[in-house]
Scaffold this motif. Structure first.
Motif, PDB file in Angstrom:
ATOM      1  N   PHE A 212       4.592  -9.016  -3.997  1.00 41.74           N
ATOM      2  CA  PHE A 212       4.337  -9.614  -5.311  1.00 41.74           C
ATOM      3  C   PHE A 212       4.755  -8.728  -6.482  1.00 41.74           C
ATOM      4  CE2 PHE A 212       1.682 -11.890  -2.349  1.00 41.74           C
ATOM      5  CZ  PHE A 212       2.021 -13.182  -2.666  1.00 41.74           C
ATOM      6  N   GLY A 213       5.173  -7.523  -6.162  1.00 41.91           N
ATOM      7  CA  GLY A 213       5.707  -6.661  -7.214  1.00 41.91           C
ATOM      8  C   GLY A 213       4.734  -6.468  -8.354  1.00 41.91           C
ATOM      9  N   ARG A 214       5.293  -6.423  -9.580  1.00 39.56           N
ATOM     10  CA  ARG A 214       4.464  -6.118 -10.759  1.00 39.56           C
ATOM     11  C   ARG A 214       3.694  -7.328 -11.262  1.00 39.56           C
ATOM     12  NH1 ARG A 214       9.617  -4.133 -13.709  1.00 39.56           N
ATOM     13  NH2 ARG A 214       9.997  -2.174 -12.656  1.00 39.56           N
ATOM     14  N   GLN A 215       4.102  -8.517 -10.815  1.00 43.65           N
ATOM     15  CA  GLN A 215       3.439  -9.719 -11.326  1.00 43.65           C
ATOM     16  C   GLN A 215       2.668 -10.409 -10.215  1.00 43.65           C
ATOM     17  OE1 GLN A 215       6.594 -10.729 -14.273  1.00 43.65           O
ATOM     18  NE2 GLN A 215       5.321 -12.543 -14.557  1.00 43.65           N
ATOM     19  N   GLY A 216       1.516  -9.826  -9.885  1.00 46.04           N
ATOM     20  CA  GLY A 216       0.799 -10.324  -8.722  1.00 46.04           C
ATOM     21  C   GLY A 216      -0.332 -11.284  -9.019  1.00 46.04           C
ATOM     22  N   LEU A 217      -0.819 -11.308 -10.249  1.00 45.46           N
ATOM     23  CA  LEU A 217      -2.023 -12.103 -10.484  1.00 45.46           C
ATOM     24  C   LEU A 217      -1.768 -13.605 -10.333  1.00 45.46           C
ATOM     25  CD1 LEU A 217      -3.576  -9.878 -13.203  1.00 45.46           C
ATOM     26  CD2 LEU A 217      -4.900 -10.884 -11.368  1.00 45.46           C
ATOM     27  N   ALA A 218      -0.813 -14.123 -11.086  1.00 46.53           N
ATOM     28  CA  ALA A 218      -0.539 -15.566 -11.012  1.00 46.53           C
ATOM     29  C   ALA A 218       0.154 -15.921  -9.696  1.00 46.53           C
ATOM     30  CB  ALA A 218       0.328 -15.984 -12.196  1.00 46.53           C
TER      31      ALA A 218
ATOM     32  N   LEU B  15      -9.601  -9.474   7.499  1.00 47.54           N
ATOM     33  CA  LEU B  15      -9.689  -8.102   8.014  1.00 47.54           C
ATOM     34  C   LEU B  15      -9.105  -7.163   6.977  1.00 47.54           C
ATOM     35  CD1 LEU B  15      -8.382  -8.676  11.668  1.00 47.54           C
ATOM     36  CD2 LEU B  15     -10.750  -8.744  10.838  1.00 47.54           C
ATOM     37  N   GLU B  16      -9.880  -6.178   6.566  1.00 45.21           N
ATOM     38  CA  GLU B  16      -9.407  -5.223   5.561  1.00 45.21           C
ATOM     39  C   GLU B  16      -9.524  -3.812   6.142  1.00 45.21           C
ATOM     40  OE1 GLU B  16      -7.862  -4.860   2.549  1.00 45.21           O
ATOM     41  OE2 GLU B  16      -8.228  -2.740   2.963  1.00 45.21           O
ATOM     42  N   ALA B  17      -8.400  -3.108   6.163  1.00 43.45           N
ATOM     43  CA  ALA B  17      -8.372  -1.778   6.773  1.00 43.45           C
ATOM     44  C   ALA B  17      -9.283  -0.798   6.039  1.00 43.45           C
ATOM     45  CB  ALA B  17      -6.946  -1.247   6.793  1.00 43.45           C
TER      46      ALA B  17
ATOM     47  N   ALA C 137      -2.957  -2.220  -4.348  1.00 45.83           N
ATOM     48  CA  ALA C 137      -2.473  -2.441  -5.719  1.00 45.83           C
ATOM     49  C   ALA C 137      -3.440  -3.304  -6.529  1.00 45.83           C
ATOM     50  CB  ALA C 137      -1.099  -3.116  -5.671  1.00 45.83           C
ATOM     51  N   SER C 138      -4.139  -4.203  -5.842  1.00 42.76           N
ATOM     52  CA  SER C 138      -4.996  -5.154  -6.558  1.00 42.76           C
ATOM     53  C   SER C 138      -6.108  -4.476  -7.342  1.00 42.76           C
ATOM     54  CB  SER C 138      -5.581  -6.164  -5.579  1.00 42.76           C
ATOM     55  OG  SER C 138      -4.543  -6.816  -4.901  1.00 42.76           O
ATOM     56  N   GLY C 139      -6.531  -3.304  -6.900  1.00 41.21           N
ATOM     57  CA  GLY C 139      -7.569  -2.584  -7.642  1.00 41.21           C
ATOM     58  C   GLY C 139      -7.016  -1.799  -8.806  1.00 41.21           C
TER      59      GLY C 139
ATOM     60  N   GLY D  81      -4.306  -6.388 -15.444  1.00 44.66           N
ATOM     61  CA  GLY D  81      -4.921  -7.687 -15.711  1.00 44.66           C
ATOM     62  C   GLY D  81      -4.123  -8.615 -16.599  1.00 44.66           C
ATOM     63  N   SER D  82      -2.812  -8.412 -16.710  1.00 47.98           N
ATOM     64  CA  SER D  82      -1.990  -9.317 -17.531  1.00 47.98           C
ATOM     65  C   SER D  82      -1.495 -10.481 -16.688  1.00 47.98           C
ATOM     66  CB  SER D  82      -0.752  -8.596 -18.067  1.00 47.98           C
ATOM     67  OG  SER D  82      -1.163  -7.571 -18.909  1.00 47.98           O
ATOM     68  N   VAL D  83      -1.742 -11.667 -17.166  1.00 47.59           N
ATOM     69  CA  VAL D  83      -1.332 -12.862 -16.417  1.00 47.59           C
ATOM     70  C   VAL D  83      -0.218 -13.553 -17.193  1.00 47.59           C
ATOM     71  CG1 VAL D  83      -2.128 -14.952 -15.268  1.00 47.59           C
ATOM     72  CG2 VAL D  83      -3.717 -13.053 -15.626  1.00 47.59           C
TER      73      VAL D  83
HETATM   74  C1  LIG Z   1      -0.832   0.132 -11.996  1.00 46.21           C
HETATM   75  C2  LIG Z   1      -0.566  -1.316 -11.690  1.00 46.21           C
HETATM   76  C3  LIG Z   1      -0.706  -2.258 -12.691  1.00 46.21           C
HETATM   77  C4  LIG Z   1      -0.464  -3.603 -12.407  1.00 46.21           C
HETATM   78  N1  LIG Z   1      -0.663  -4.520 -13.404  1.00 46.21           N
HETATM   79  C5  LIG Z   1      -0.476  -5.826 -13.149  1.00 46.21           C
HETATM   80  C6  LIG Z   1      -0.727  -6.788 -14.166  1.00 46.21           C
HETATM   81  O1  LIG Z   1      -1.130  -6.473 -15.271  1.00 46.21           O
HETATM   82  N2  LIG Z   1      -0.503  -8.091 -13.870  1.00 46.21           N
HETATM   83  C7  LIG Z   1      -0.078  -8.511 -12.627  1.00 46.21           C
HETATM   84  O2  LIG Z   1       0.105  -9.715 -12.430  1.00 46.21           O
HETATM   85  N3  LIG Z   1       0.149  -7.610 -11.639  1.00 46.21           N
HETATM   86  C8  LIG Z   1      -0.034  -6.289 -11.858  1.00 46.21           C
HETATM   87  N4  LIG Z   1       0.191  -5.378 -10.866  1.00 46.21           N
HETATM   88  C9  LIG Z   1       0.714  -5.856  -9.568  1.00 46.21           C
HETATM   89  C10 LIG Z   1      -0.410  -6.394  -8.657  1.00 46.21           C
HETATM   90  O3  LIG Z   1      -1.441  -5.461  -8.637  1.00 46.21           O
HETATM   91  C11 LIG Z   1       0.113  -6.620  -7.231  1.00 46.21           C
HETATM   92  O4  LIG Z   1       1.234  -7.458  -7.256  1.00 46.21           O
HETATM   93  C12 LIG Z   1      -0.951  -7.277  -6.361  1.00 46.21           C
HETATM   94  O5  LIG Z   1      -2.165  -6.621  -6.468  1.00 46.21           O
HETATM   95  C13 LIG Z   1      -0.532  -7.292  -4.891  1.00 46.21           C
HETATM   96  O6  LIG Z   1      -1.600  -7.791  -4.145  1.00 46.21           O
HETATM   97  P1  LIG Z   1      -1.576  -7.771  -2.550  1.00 46.21           P
HETATM   98  O7  LIG Z   1      -2.809  -8.445  -2.091  1.00 46.21           O
HETATM   99  O8  LIG Z   1      -0.279  -8.305  -2.078  1.00 46.21           O
HETATM  100  O9  LIG Z   1      -1.557  -6.244  -2.141  1.00 46.21           O
HETATM  101  P2  LIG Z   1      -2.749  -5.100  -2.101  1.00 46.21           P
HETATM  102  O10 LIG Z   1      -3.616  -5.201  -3.279  1.00 46.21           O
HETATM  103  O11 LIG Z   1      -2.034  -3.843  -1.888  1.00 46.21           O
HETATM  104  O12 LIG Z   1      -3.587  -5.514  -0.850  1.00 46.21           O
HETATM  105  C14 LIG Z   1      -3.200  -5.287   0.483  1.00 46.21           C
HETATM  106  C15 LIG Z   1      -4.452  -4.962   1.291  1.00 46.21           C
HETATM  107  O13 LIG Z   1      -4.153  -5.066   2.678  1.00 46.21           O
HETATM  108  C16 LIG Z   1      -4.826  -4.048   3.355  1.00 46.21           C
HETATM  109  N5  LIG Z   1      -4.130  -3.808   4.638  1.00 46.21           N
HETATM  110  C17 LIG Z   1      -2.881  -3.338   4.794  1.00 46.21           C
HETATM  111  N6  LIG Z   1      -2.574  -3.282   6.103  1.00 46.21           N
HETATM  112  C18 LIG Z   1      -3.653  -3.712   6.765  1.00 46.21           C
HETATM  113  C19 LIG Z   1      -3.942  -3.879   8.152  1.00 46.21           C
HETATM  114  N7  LIG Z   1      -3.057  -3.582   9.116  1.00 46.21           N
HETATM  115  N8  LIG Z   1      -5.161  -4.367   8.510  1.00 46.21           N
HETATM  116  C20 LIG Z   1      -6.068  -4.691   7.561  1.00 46.21           C
HETATM  117  N9  LIG Z   1      -5.841  -4.545   6.231  1.00 46.21           N
HETATM  118  C21 LIG Z   1      -4.650  -4.070   5.850  1.00 46.21           C
HETATM  119  C22 LIG Z   1      -4.764  -2.856   2.400  1.00 46.21           C
HETATM  120  O14 LIG Z   1      -5.783  -1.925   2.689  1.00 46.21           O
HETATM  121  C23 LIG Z   1      -4.947  -3.543   1.055  1.00 46.21           C
HETATM  122  O15 LIG Z   1      -6.300  -3.582   0.653  1.00 46.21           O
HETATM  123  C24 LIG Z   1      -0.051  -4.022 -11.102  1.00 46.21           C
HETATM  124  C25 LIG Z   1       0.090  -3.067 -10.099  1.00 46.21           C
HETATM  125  C26 LIG Z   1      -0.175  -1.733 -10.371  1.00 46.21           C
HETATM  126  C27 LIG Z   1      -0.040  -0.730  -9.265  1.00 46.21           C
END
Ligand SMILES: Cc1cc2nc3c(=O)[nH]c(=O)nc-3n(C[C@H](O)[C@H](O)[C@H](O)COP(=O)(O)OP(=O)(O)OC[C@H]3O[C@@H](n4cnc5c(N)ncnc54)[C@H](O)[C@@H]3O)c2cc1C
Length: 487
Positions: free
Chosen positions: A366-372, A61-63, A70-72, A76-78
């Motif tokens: 997952f903070g700044r390091q989310g890919l791996a 389920l995606e809102a 953040a994932s978009g 892209g650094s791993v």
């Molecule tokens: C500018 C930037 C650069 C980055 N560069 C790197 C990098 O180089 N290397 C790296 O490893 N990491 C990087 N990161 C960190 C990485 O992007 C994140 O750690 C990771 O994307 C987190 O993923 P996630 O799925 O936890 O969160 P998100 O990507 O935030 O996904 C959460 C999703 O849940 C959905 N959602 C929330 N609540 C609900 C609900 N109630 N019902 C349904 N859906 C819901 C949201 O709409 C969202 O789509 C970067 C982050 C940023 C902002």
């Protein structure tokens, strides 16, 4: 329900949905599945894919839309590891436990690497190597870290001396560096799209524009309410990052949202290769800058973090100034695109991975390091659900800690500014010390020259029996406030 706040985006949406290719419907009918994943970011998609590959029926389920959070926004650094300095981890949980977590992070890298090939994800644009550079003259600390990473934890690392760093990065801002030859980079947005496609092929059903509004835990099968339908599942994974909201306000309160802005410059031509000769990603040890070259002659650069959402457009000037401070030779740099995303920062800095209560799992923070780390979270949780594998318990020491609410954000912003300033001041001092060291070396050389002239003049005088009170002009200079002669 108020939909989660949107990620601010300036200019063409860097992650605009390809609706023609990926028409994900809303959930409009009641559905029964083995696993319901809330959130379609890297974390949610990783769990969903792994679970479907293990034979579970899975709904996501995606809102908003896939990759909206953040994932978009990733660069892209791993990299191996987590958002916490390795020394801090060792201090907290010991060497052996840290080693196991470190191995997991490398397993996460391997999972991403195996998925992200040109065949499976065309245009993924893999590059290798990452350089962590220091803003200050590290010396001994660098050797300690190399020992821990390379010898104790078996990571491929290489220490670079200042000259080598500056040979690759033509700026006097950096000192030593640690090179991670096995780290790699990819097109972050294509990776999310690729992951989504893989999940779909594995049988995962993704419903966009479908926020989870609440969870009813009574009964063996839990019920998730959405605006138009109900979903029943044996297991639920909370992967909503900072926007999760109603399904678990307590979990949401454990994350401090940190908005990070990023820019892509216009093509910079050959001057970029003259300034930066390193093909992988570059980050400084203070977390101030993180960037790399993409598309041959453009810079992809992340800027400062804020605990309150700031339109990325407003941060463009700051990032431009930062680029100019490091690489003035690039001249004016035009920004083609800017965007931002909110990362979920936990109080302890480690991700939240594991089972909160029977059948309720969490994959966030997952903070700044989310890919791996999201890749490994996906594997651990899927294996935990399907096989009862307990490896996720390695994250047990990192409990859910309240992030301080609004006050936490204000404090967090203050700390971030102070840390940034402290890092910049330390860099300034280090460069001052370096210039002072150069001046002192030049002085020493002048002194050496003066001394040798004095000595040869003395020898000459002895031979010619000169008067005792006459001295070489250079030697006189040396007595005027300079250190004594170096023999
Ligand atoms: C500018 C930037 C650069 C980055 N560069 C790197 C990098 O180089 N290397 C790296 O490893 N990491 C990087 N990161 C960190 C990485 O992007 C994140 O750690 C990771 O994307 C987190 O993923 P996630 O799925 O936890 O969160 P998100 O990507 O935030 O996904 C959460 C999703 O849940 C959905 N959602 C929330 N609540 C609900 C609900 N109630 N019902 C349904 N859906 C819901 C949201 O709409 C969202 O789509 C970067 C982050 C940023 C902002």
């Amino acid at each position: 329900m108020t939909p989660p706040a949107t990620s601010a985006t300036n200019g063409p949406d860097p992650f605009a949905p390809d609706t023609a290719a990926n028409p994900h419907a809303r959930l409009t009918f009641d559905l029964d599945v083995d696993l319901c994943v809330i959130g379609a970011g890297l974390a949610g998609l990783s769990v969903a894919l792994e679970a479907a590959q293990q034979g579970l029926s899975v709904a996501v389920l995606e809102a908003r839309r896939v990759g909206w959070g953040a994932s978009g926004a990733t660069l892209g650094s791993v990299m191996p590891g987590y958002g916490v300095p390795i020394g801090d981890l060792i201090e907290r949980i010991g060497v052996a436990h840290t080693g196991e977590l470190w191995t997991l992070s490398r397993e996460g890298m391997a999972i991403v690497r195996a998925r992200a090939t040109e065949e499976t994800m065309p245009g993924i644009a893999l590059t290798t190597g990452a350089l962590e550079v220091s803003n200050v003259d590290l010396g001994d600390r660098l050797i300690d870290r190399l020992q821990t990473l390379g010898v104790d934890f078996g990571t491929a690392v290489e220490g670079w001396q200042i000259e080598r760093v500056r040979d690759m990065l033509r700026t006097n801002r950096y000192f030593h560096g640690i090179h991670f030859p096995d780290a790699f980079q990819l097109d972050g947005r294509r990776y999310v799209r690729g992951l989504e496609a893989m999940a779909r092929r594995a049988g995962v059903r993704i419903f966009e524009d479908t926020p989870a509004l609440g969870i009813d835990f009574s009964g063996i099968r839990k019920r998730v309410a959405t605006p138009n339908a109900r979903l029943r599942a044996s297991d639920i994974v909370l992967a909503g990052n900072v926007d999760l909201g109603a399904p678990s306000p307590r979990l949401t309160a454990t994350l401090l949202p940190m908005w990070r802005a990023a820019v892509l410059t216009e093509p910079l031509g050959e001057r970029l290769a003259d300034a930066i000769a390193f093909a992988g990603s570059i980050a400084d040890t203070d977390g101030v800058d993180h960037y790399r070259i993409v598309g041959g002659d453009r810079l992809l650069w992340t800027g400062p973090e804020t605990t309150f959402e700031v339109a990325p457009k407003r941060l463009e000037g700051l990032i431009r100034r930062r680029i100019a401070a490091l690489y003035p030779q690039l001249g004016a740099v035009a920004i083609a695109q800017s965007w931002s995303g909110a990362i979920g920062q936990t109080v302890h800095g480690m991700p939240q991975i594991g089972e909160l209560r029977r059948g309720l799992w969490v994959a966030s923070g997952f903070g700044r390091q989310g890919l791996a780390t999201t890749a490994i979270a996906g594997r651990l949780i899927a294996q935990g659900i399907v096989h009862g594998d307990q490896r996720w318990r390695l994250f047990d020491p990192f409990e859910l800690v309240w992030a301080g609410g609004r006050i936490g954000r204000v404090v967090g912003q203050g700390v971030s500014i102070v840390e940034r300033r402290a890092a910049m001041t330390a860099g300034l001092l280090a460069r001052y010390r370096e210039r002072a060291a150069v001046r002192s070396r030049l002085r020493e050389e002048r002194l050496q020259a003066a001394n040798s002239r004095v000595r040869s003049a003395g020898g000459q005088r002895r031979a010619d029996a000169p008067p005792r009170d006459r001295a070489e002009p250079g030697a006189q200079d040396a007595r005027r406030g300079e250190p004594g002669p170096i023999e």
